[in-house]
Design an enzyme around this catalytic site. Structure first.
Site, PDB file in Angstrom:
ATOM      1  N   PHE A 184       0.858  -1.192   0.000  1.00  0.00           N
ATOM      2  CA  PHE A 184       0.000   0.000   0.000  1.00  0.00           C
ATOM      3  C   PHE A 184       0.885   1.230   0.000  1.00  0.00           C
ATOM      4  O   PHE A 184       2.105   1.110   0.175  1.00  0.00           O
ATOM      5  CB  PHE A 184      -0.922  -0.015   1.224  1.00  0.00           C
ATOM      6  CG  PHE A 184      -0.205  -0.306   2.517  1.00  0.00           C
ATOM      7  CD1 PHE A 184       0.405   0.713   3.236  1.00  0.00           C
ATOM      8  CD2 PHE A 184      -0.097  -1.609   2.990  1.00  0.00           C
ATOM      9  CE1 PHE A 184       1.098   0.447   4.398  1.00  0.00           C
ATOM     10  CE2 PHE A 184       0.600  -1.891   4.159  1.00  0.00           C
ATOM     11  CZ  PHE A 184       1.201  -0.859   4.877  1.00  0.00           C
ATOM     12  N   PHE A 193       2.518   3.970   1.943  1.00  0.00           N
ATOM     13  CA  PHE A 193       3.791   3.654   1.325  1.00  0.00           C
ATOM     14  C   PHE A 193       4.466   2.622   2.206  1.00  0.00           C
ATOM     15  O   PHE A 193       5.317   2.970   3.016  1.00  0.00           O
ATOM     16  CB  PHE A 193       4.660   4.921   1.199  1.00  0.00           C
ATOM     17  CG  PHE A 193       4.022   5.965   0.309  1.00  0.00           C
ATOM     18  CD1 PHE A 193       4.068   5.805  -1.081  1.00  0.00           C
ATOM     19  CD2 PHE A 193       3.362   7.051   0.844  1.00  0.00           C
ATOM     20  CE1 PHE A 193       3.486   6.765  -1.906  1.00  0.00           C
ATOM     21  CE2 PHE A 193       2.776   7.995   0.004  1.00  0.00           C
ATOM     22  CZ  PHE A 193       2.830   7.852  -1.370  1.00  0.00           C
TER      23      PHE A 193
END
Ligand code: CU
Lengths: 155, 55
Positions: free
Chosen positions: A74, A76
């Site tokens: 995802f 980050f």
């Protein structure tokens, strides 16, 4: 058609090389199962957190010295962010994206996947040397791309 | 001298059959093709063995 003797030699040389490359790749792919990372399953990107196996990210023992590591990607990062793996175990990574396209690469291994939302991607590797490894995103995914990583400790 | 002169004369006077075009020397081309082929094979093999090593 007239061919120079040398032309015949290098055409045969090139032909044999091509056939040898193809046979090597074919034998590897079909009898040893060596292929680029791939998976046929799909998942709803918005439902990743509710969909098995990504509802419980982490290591799952699947056999004698064999593990599945389910790690959603995802912005980050990856879940889990840091994980310990037993030395010499065969690990199959499963990942998918909750948002945009990410990368999933572990330098020093053959694990190098593209993580496309909606698709699951898998790769298998065995860690033969103890130490710290890193999982990196190698697809530009946004402002925090350069900080997107996870740590693997093999011992 | 005289004999040579005569021979040349005879040759010129005979109807010459169309000579096949002289073959170009391909030795340099051959060497470069083989060097390039060897480089391609070596780089292919090194990538392949790197892949197997990390499997
Ligand atoms: Cu990313």
């Amino acid at each position: 058609m007239h061919l120079h003797k040398f032309e015949k030699i290098w055409l045969i040389f090139g032909g044999i090389t091509l056939v040898a490359f193809l046979i090597t790749l074919g034998v590897n792919a079909f009898s040893h199962g060596h292929h680029p990372p791939s998976d046929l399953s799909r998942v709803q990107p918005a439902m990743v957190d509710q969909t098995a196996p990504f509802d419980k990210p982490g290591l799952v023992k699947t056999g004698e010295n064999k593990y599945d590591l389910n790690m959603p990607s995802f912005v980050f990062g990856y879940a889990p962010n840091e994980i310990e793996i037993p030395l010499g175990a065969e690990i199959t990574f499963h990942t998918t994206s909750k948002d945009v396209v990410h990368g999933f690469a572990i330098p020093g291994t053959n694990v190098n996947m593209m993580v496309v939302p909606g698709h699951v991607n898998s790769a298998t590797t065995t860690f033969k040397k103890p130490g710290d490894y890193v999982i990196l995103c190698n697809e530009y995914c946004g402002a925090g791309h350069h900080m997107m990583m996870a740590k693997i400790v093999v011992k | 001298m005289a004999q040579i002169q005569k021979q040349t004369d005879t040759k010129q006077s005979l109807p010459v059959p169309p000579q096949p075009e002289e073959e170009t020397s391909l030795r340099g081309t051959f060497a470069s093709v083989m060097i390039l082929g060897t480089l391609i094979i070596l780089s292919w093999l090194s990538a392949f063995f790197l892949f197997l090593e990390r499997q």
